[in-house]
Motif scaffolding. Structure first.
Motif, mmCIF file in Angstrom:
data_model
loop_
_atom_site.group_PDB
_atom_site.id
_atom_site.type_symbol
_atom_site.label_atom_id
_atom_site.label_comp_id
_atom_site.label_asym_id
_atom_site.label_seq_id
_atom_site.Cartn_x
_atom_site.Cartn_y
_atom_site.Cartn_z
ATOM 1 N N ALA A 22 0.863 -1.188 0.000
ATOM 2 C CA ALA A 22 0.000 0.000 0.000
ATOM 3 C C ALA A 22 0.894 1.231 0.000
ATOM 4 N N PRO A 23 1.559 1.513 -1.120
ATOM 5 C CA PRO A 23 2.573 2.578 -1.140
ATOM 6 C C PRO A 23 2.013 3.980 -1.001
ATOM 7 N N PHE A 24 0.699 4.152 -1.195
ATOM 8 C CA PHE A 24 0.144 5.496 -1.143
ATOM 9 C C PHE A 24 -0.715 5.736 0.090
ATOM 10 N N GLY A 25 -0.626 4.859 1.076
ATOM 11 C CA GLY A 25 -1.350 5.076 2.321
ATOM 12 C C GLY A 25 -0.806 6.294 3.058
ATOM 13 N N GLU A 26 -1.667 7.060 3.669
ATOM 14 C CA GLU A 26 -1.234 8.232 4.416
ATOM 15 C C GLU A 26 -0.530 7.807 5.702
ATOM 16 N N ASP A 27 0.364 8.673 6.184
ATOM 17 C CA ASP A 27 1.110 8.353 7.398
ATOM 18 C C ASP A 27 0.174 8.033 8.561
ATOM 19 N N GLU A 45 12.199 4.402 0.785
ATOM 20 C CA GLU A 45 11.672 5.748 0.590
ATOM 21 C C GLU A 45 10.349 5.964 1.315
ATOM 22 N N ARG A 46 9.826 4.934 1.973
ATOM 23 C CA ARG A 46 8.542 5.056 2.655
ATOM 24 C C ARG A 46 8.680 5.874 3.943
ATOM 25 N N ALA A 47 7.551 6.428 4.380
ATOM 26 C CA ALA A 47 7.531 7.176 5.628
ATOM 27 C C ALA A 47 7.916 6.252 6.786
ATOM 28 N N VAL A 94 18.712 1.285 2.120
ATOM 29 C CA VAL A 94 18.230 -0.083 2.331
ATOM 30 C C VAL A 94 18.948 -0.715 3.513
ATOM 31 N N ARG A 95 20.244 -0.482 3.610
ATOM 32 C CA ARG A 95 21.017 -1.023 4.738
ATOM 33 C C ARG A 95 20.447 -0.521 6.063
ATOM 34 N N GLY A 96 20.095 0.766 6.113
ATOM 35 C CA GLY A 96 19.515 1.330 7.332
ATOM 36 C C GLY A 96 18.179 0.709 7.674
ATOM 37 N N LEU A 97 17.347 0.470 6.652
ATOM 38 C CA LEU A 97 16.055 -0.168 6.880
ATOM 39 C C LEU A 97 16.232 -1.585 7.409
ATOM 40 N N LEU A 98 17.143 -2.321 6.823
ATOM 41 C CA LEU A 98 17.367 -3.708 7.245
ATOM 42 C C LEU A 98 17.867 -3.795 8.681
ATOM 43 N N ALA A 99 18.621 -2.777 9.106
ATOM 44 C CA ALA A 99 19.150 -2.782 10.474
ATOM 45 C C ALA A 99 18.031 -2.709 11.504
ATOM 46 N N ARG A 100 16.843 -2.233 11.082
ATOM 47 C CA ARG A 100 15.729 -2.095 12.020
ATOM 48 C C ARG A 100 14.783 -3.291 11.992
ATOM 49 N N THR A 101 15.027 -4.250 11.111
ATOM 50 C CA THR A 101 14.094 -5.378 11.000
ATOM 51 C C THR A 101 14.361 -6.467 12.023
ATOM 52 N N GLY A 102 15.610 -6.712 12.349
ATOM 53 C CA GLY A 102 15.929 -7.778 13.291
ATOM 54 C C GLY A 102 16.146 -9.099 12.585
ATOM 55 N N PRO A 103 16.946 -9.987 13.146
ATOM 56 C CA PRO A 103 17.295 -11.253 12.500
ATOM 57 C C PRO A 103 16.133 -12.231 12.402
ATOM 58 N N GLU A 104 15.071 -12.018 13.183
ATOM 59 C CA GLU A 104 13.951 -12.972 13.170
ATOM 60 C C GLU A 104 13.024 -12.785 11.971
ATOM 61 N N ALA A 160 6.653 5.905 9.686
ATOM 62 C CA ALA A 160 5.499 5.239 10.300
ATOM 63 C C ALA A 160 5.102 4.003 9.500
ATOM 64 N N GLN A 161 5.151 4.090 8.173
ATOM 65 C CA GLN A 161 4.804 2.942 7.338
ATOM 66 C C GLN A 161 5.826 1.827 7.516
ATOM 67 N N GLN A 162 7.099 2.196 7.580
ATOM 68 C CA GLN A 162 8.138 1.192 7.783
ATOM 69 C C GLN A 162 7.945 0.461 9.106
ATOM 70 N N ARG A 163 7.653 1.226 10.163
ATOM 71 C CA ARG A 163 7.443 0.599 11.477
ATOM 72 C C ARG A 163 6.251 -0.346 11.452
ATOM 73 N N ALA A 164 5.167 0.081 10.790
ATOM 74 C CA ALA A 164 3.971 -0.753 10.742
ATOM 75 C C ALA A 164 4.240 -2.054 9.994
ATOM 76 N N ALA A 165 4.967 -1.977 8.880
ATOM 77 C CA ALA A 165 5.264 -3.178 8.097
ATOM 78 C C ALA A 165 6.176 -4.127 8.872
ATOM 79 N N VAL A 166 7.210 -3.579 9.517
ATOM 80 C CA VAL A 166 8.139 -4.415 10.278
ATOM 81 C C VAL A 166 7.421 -5.072 11.450
ATOM 82 N N GLU A 167 6.562 -4.309 12.149
ATOM 83 C CA GLU A 167 5.825 -4.858 13.284
ATOM 84 C C GLU A 167 4.897 -5.984 12.833
ATOM 85 N N THR A 168 4.216 -5.793 11.705
ATOM 86 C CA THR A 168 3.341 -6.842 11.190
ATOM 87 C C THR A 168 4.136 -8.091 10.855
ATOM 88 N N ALA A 169 5.298 -7.904 10.232
ATOM 89 C CA ALA A 169 6.141 -9.046 9.873
ATOM 90 C C ALA A 169 6.593 -9.806 11.121
#
Length: 305
Positions: free
Chosen positions: A25-30, A56-58, A94-104, A60-69
């Protein structure tokens, strides 16, 4: 409201392939990020769908996707968009985003090249540059190369009633696969169906009472998209639309009415009576038939390859 829209387009989880897929959902509002997470959770928990985010996502969107995963343990799709030349700074993002996902969290790379047309002959080389930079950043569960080979269709393209457009995104994928890179043999394929990538950010096509007086029927062959002009209104609408469908069914490349629901619709339209406009469709039906025949053909081509 967001949850209702998600449910309408995702459909029953039983329809999801056992191999899984992603919901983006790339166009969802923050402000909708938290609601989006809750709305998708039921699909992730009981199906094989995975959330998608990107550098490039906001936040808040990154946090929501990672939390769901993390909550569903289905994995996370990382969509990296390269609309032009590869920029090494994107790799750092991308490296910065991956650092916030965790090994699990299992990770799937979705390299989206956007519009891949003949005017962009170096798309394959740019895809290789991107993949060479991105593949070492993680132990990717899977990687796929996405692109769209259809331009925005304009009236001047259909002055003669039809035109042919090369499947440049299909050619790009084969070009990358033929390089012999260690990852090439495992690189998946994805495209935008029979629409240009820019259509993703546009509202749905208007119905029969709005929009231009013409439309298009699309058909996919091994190397091309074939486009045939249709009419949305006017006294010649029925005859012109049935003739457009008939031109497709008479192609040497036509795969027969039994190939998919798309071909079935095209055959019914082509053979319908001129005395009634029933079954000649409008923008929604033409797009649906085009996507059905295209997706079925692509899946079978990949299976055969």
């Amino acid at each position: 409201m967001l949850a209702a829209e998600v449910g309408k387009y995702v459909g029953p989880v039983s329809a999801v392939s056992r191999r899984g897929g992603w919901v983006d959902a790339p166009f969802g509002e923050d402000a909708q990020a938290a609601a989006l997470t809750e709305a998708f959770l039921s699909y992730y928990e009981f199906g094989q769908l995975r959330p998608v985010t990107g550098p490039e996502r906001a936040e808040a969107q990154q946090r929501a996707a990672v939390e769901t995963a993390r909550r569903c343990l289905r994995g996370l799709g990382v969509r990296v968009q390269v609309a032009g030349e590869w920029d090494g700074r994107l790799g750092e993002d991308v490296r910065g985003l991956l650092a916030r996902t965790g090994p699990e969290v299992s990770l799937d790379l979705l390299l989206d090249m956007g519009a891949v047309l003949d005017e962009r002959p170096d798309a394959g080389k740019e895809a290789l540059r991107a993949l060479d930079a991105l593949m070492p950043l993680a132990v990717w569960r899977s990687a796929a190369l996405l692109g769209g080979g259809l331009p925005r269709v304009t009236g001047d393209m259909l002055v003669d009633g039809s035109c042919e457009v090369p499947r440049a995104e299909w050619r790009m994928w084969h070009e990358v696969r033929a390089t012999g890179r260690a990852y090439a043999a495992f690189l998946g394929y994805g495209d935008y169906g029979v629409q240009p990538p820019s259509a993703l950010a546009q509202p749905p096509a208007p119905g029969r009472k709005g929009g231009p007086p013409w439309g298009v029927l699309r058909y996919t062959t091994e190397s091309s998209y074939l486009l045939f002009k249709t009419l949305t209104r006017g006294p010649d609408r029925t005859a012109v639309n049935r003739n457009a469908a008939r031109r497709i069914t008479e192609l040497p490349e036509f795969r027969g009415a039994g190939a998919s629901q798309g071909e079935q619709w095209l055959s019914a339209c082509a053979n319908g009576p001129l005395s009634t406009s029933e079954g000649v469709g409008g923008p929604t039906e033409w797009l649906r038939a085009g996507n059905l025949q295209h997706m079925t053909y692509v899946v079978r081509s990949l299976a055969d390859g």
